[in-house]
Motif scaffolding. Sequence first.
Motif, PDB file in Angstrom:
ATOM      1  N   GLY A 137      21.269  44.543  41.272  1.00 34.69           N
ATOM      2  CA  GLY A 137      22.014  43.413  40.739  1.00 34.69           C
ATOM      3  C   GLY A 137      23.218  43.063  41.597  1.00 34.69           C
ATOM      4  N   GLY A 138      23.588  43.976  42.500  1.00 32.20           N
ATOM      5  CA  GLY A 138      24.766  43.735  43.332  1.00 32.20           C
ATOM      6  C   GLY A 138      24.609  42.535  44.227  1.00 32.20           C
ATOM      7  N   TYR A 141      26.379  39.344  43.453  1.00 30.60           N
ATOM      8  CA  TYR A 141      27.786  39.255  43.816  1.00 30.60           C
ATOM      9  C   TYR A 141      28.001  38.171  44.873  1.00 30.60           C
ATOM     10  CZ  TYR A 141      32.122  40.822  46.008  1.00 30.60           C
ATOM     11  OH  TYR A 141      33.370  40.891  46.544  1.00 30.60           O
ATOM     12  N   PRO A 144      28.056  33.393  44.009  1.00 27.24           N
ATOM     13  CA  PRO A 144      29.088  32.356  43.940  1.00 27.24           C
ATOM     14  C   PRO A 144      29.610  31.942  45.301  1.00 27.24           C
ATOM     15  CG  PRO A 144      29.852  34.401  42.964  1.00 27.24           C
ATOM     16  CD  PRO A 144      28.400  34.537  43.169  1.00 27.24           C
ATOM     17  N   LEU A 147      27.009  29.731  46.798  1.00 30.96           N
ATOM     18  CA  LEU A 147      26.959  28.421  46.134  1.00 30.96           C
ATOM     19  C   LEU A 147      28.151  27.575  46.561  1.00 30.96           C
ATOM     20  CD1 LEU A 147      25.791  29.119  42.501  1.00 30.96           C
ATOM     21  CD2 LEU A 147      24.504  28.260  44.431  1.00 30.96           C
ATOM     22  N   LEU A 148      29.330  28.202  46.667  1.00 32.83           N
ATOM     23  CA  LEU A 148      30.502  27.441  47.099  1.00 32.83           C
ATOM     24  C   LEU A 148      30.300  26.905  48.510  1.00 32.83           C
ATOM     25  CD1 LEU A 148      33.615  29.388  45.800  1.00 32.83           C
ATOM     26  CD2 LEU A 148      32.821  27.143  45.160  1.00 32.83           C
ATOM     27  N   VAL A 151      27.873  23.712  48.924  1.00 32.89           N
ATOM     28  CA  VAL A 151      28.329  22.348  48.660  1.00 32.89           C
ATOM     29  C   VAL A 151      28.748  21.629  49.946  1.00 32.89           C
ATOM     30  CG1 VAL A 151      30.066  20.996  47.477  1.00 32.89           C
ATOM     31  CG2 VAL A 151      28.874  22.782  46.265  1.00 32.89           C
TER      32      VAL A 151
ATOM     33  N   VAL B  19      28.489  22.703  40.179  1.00 32.18           N
ATOM     34  CA  VAL B  19      28.179  23.883  41.013  1.00 32.18           C
ATOM     35  C   VAL B  19      29.444  24.647  41.329  1.00 32.18           C
ATOM     36  CG1 VAL B  19      27.446  24.571  43.315  1.00 32.18           C
ATOM     37  CG2 VAL B  19      26.063  23.006  42.015  1.00 32.18           C
ATOM     38  N   ILE B  20      30.505  23.920  41.703  1.00 33.14           N
ATOM     39  CA  ILE B  20      31.761  24.598  42.039  1.00 33.14           C
ATOM     40  C   ILE B  20      32.298  25.318  40.813  1.00 33.14           C
ATOM     41  CG2 ILE B  20      34.148  24.193  42.713  1.00 33.14           C
ATOM     42  CD1 ILE B  20      33.135  21.953  44.506  1.00 33.14           C
ATOM     43  N   SER B  23      30.213  28.469  40.041  1.00 30.97           N
ATOM     44  CA  SER B  23      30.411  29.598  40.951  1.00 30.97           C
ATOM     45  C   SER B  23      31.788  30.201  40.761  1.00 30.97           C
ATOM     46  CB  SER B  23      30.167  29.195  42.395  1.00 30.97           C
ATOM     47  OG  SER B  23      30.803  28.005  42.666  1.00 30.97           O
ATOM     48  N   ILE B  24      32.784  29.377  40.444  1.00 23.72           N
ATOM     49  CA  ILE B  24      34.111  29.955  40.202  1.00 23.72           C
ATOM     50  C   ILE B  24      34.091  30.784  38.919  1.00 23.72           C
ATOM     51  CG2 ILE B  24      36.470  29.349  39.558  1.00 23.72           C
ATOM     52  CD1 ILE B  24      36.314  27.134  41.645  1.00 23.72           C
ATOM     53  N   ILE B  26      31.491  32.431  37.759  1.00 23.02           N
ATOM     54  CA  ILE B  26      30.835  33.713  38.066  1.00 23.02           C
ATOM     55  C   ILE B  26      31.800  34.613  38.830  1.00 23.02           C
ATOM     56  CG2 ILE B  26      28.865  34.804  39.182  1.00 23.02           C
ATOM     57  CD1 ILE B  26      27.375  32.198  38.943  1.00 23.02           C
ATOM     58  N   LEU B  27      32.587  34.019  39.721  1.00 24.86           N
ATOM     59  CA  LEU B  27      33.554  34.812  40.481  1.00 24.86           C
ATOM     60  C   LEU B  27      34.589  35.433  39.560  1.00 24.86           C
ATOM     61  CD1 LEU B  27      34.601  32.922  43.712  1.00 24.86           C
ATOM     62  CD2 LEU B  27      33.593  35.151  43.514  1.00 24.86           C
ATOM     63  N   ASP B  38      29.151  43.574  38.200  1.00 21.51           N
ATOM     64  CA  ASP B  38      28.268  43.169  39.286  1.00 21.51           C
ATOM     65  C   ASP B  38      27.875  44.334  40.172  1.00 21.51           C
ATOM     66  OD1 ASP B  38      30.714  43.592  40.251  1.00 21.51           O
ATOM     67  OD2 ASP B  38      30.996  41.608  41.118  1.00 21.51           O
ATOM     68  N   ASN B  39      28.300  45.541  39.833  1.00 13.70           N
ATOM     69  CA  ASN B  39      27.910  46.671  40.659  1.00 13.70           C
ATOM     70  C   ASN B  39      26.535  47.177  40.251  1.00 13.70           C
ATOM     71  OD1 ASN B  39      30.213  46.528  42.040  1.00 13.70           O
ATOM     72  ND2 ASN B  39      31.220  48.224  41.021  1.00 13.70           N
TER      73      ASN B  39
END
Lengths: 175, 136
Positions: A137-138, A141, A144, A147-148, A151, B19-20, B23-24, B26-27, B38-39
């Motif tokens: 699952g890592g 990480y 995002p 995805l950023l 764009v 999208v932005i 993703s932010i 998720i971050l 997320d590990n």
Amino acid sequence: MFDNRNSLQKSVIIGLLVSIGLILHVVEGMLPMNAVVPGAKLGLANISNLLGLFLFGFQAGLQILILRIVLGSLLAGTFMTINFYFSLSGGLLGFLAMAVVYYCLSSCFSIIGVSVVGSVFHNLGQVLIAYFIIVSGGIFYYLPFLLLLAVPTGLGVGLVSYFTLNYLPEEGVYA
Amino acid sequence: MKKIFDIMTFYDKIFIIAVIAISILILLYPIIFNRYTDNGEEYIVIRSGSEVVERIPIEETYDEKMEIEVNGPIGTSHIEAYEGKVRLYEAPPDDPLKTCEKTGWIDKPGPSIICIPNKVSINIEKLDGDLDGVSW
């Protein structure tokens, strides 16, 4: 006679698009984008499929995509390795998303939007296949960040395709 | 720059902003919830000598405190795990230095608690780390 000429022209233009995509694919492989995010790419080769999709439709775009990926991986020596599967999965998912948006939602999205959708789904496809290869699952990480990055790269590819389409003749060449 | 906005339609901008934003989100998700979501899966591994006595997924310790007792050559070591951290809170009375007690909490792979007189060692292991397999 006229039909033959048209299909010949079509084949020639598809071949040209494949070769443009190949060159962009190889040049892109030389750019050290790994410094930003591992696995990040500009997606310049997407210009050729996007043009193929907009000029000739779904079938030609898919042809260009698959030919470009197979030939590009043969050139780079990564045929049938993990890199090849990454390119193929990302490319196919990105292209299918672009085709869906182009055919079903063309009144809502411009070519730039189609390109951004393509690059976002390209990254999604790559991360998914990476998840299946190393079951960790890592890997999500990275999602995002990818995805950023998708764009601005999608915007750039979309702009290039938009201006290229503007320079091409409107009618007659594309059957 | 103005021309880009002329070409883009309303839905293009909506999509890009979505999208932005996603993703932010998720971050920020791991920061907000302050967990290692997320590990890879992490395990608390407790060894006595060379054999593994306990192997506990670290997620099980978030909600309630776990207490484990490990018997060794000189007595019983009392171990507790809570909120993703683990410590050895009571060494056997015969332990001369009680180094393992003084190590305190550990909460990530790397440091380990080791009690040499009682042959107990505790560390956190990851089955598959988030960075080990990634290179392309």
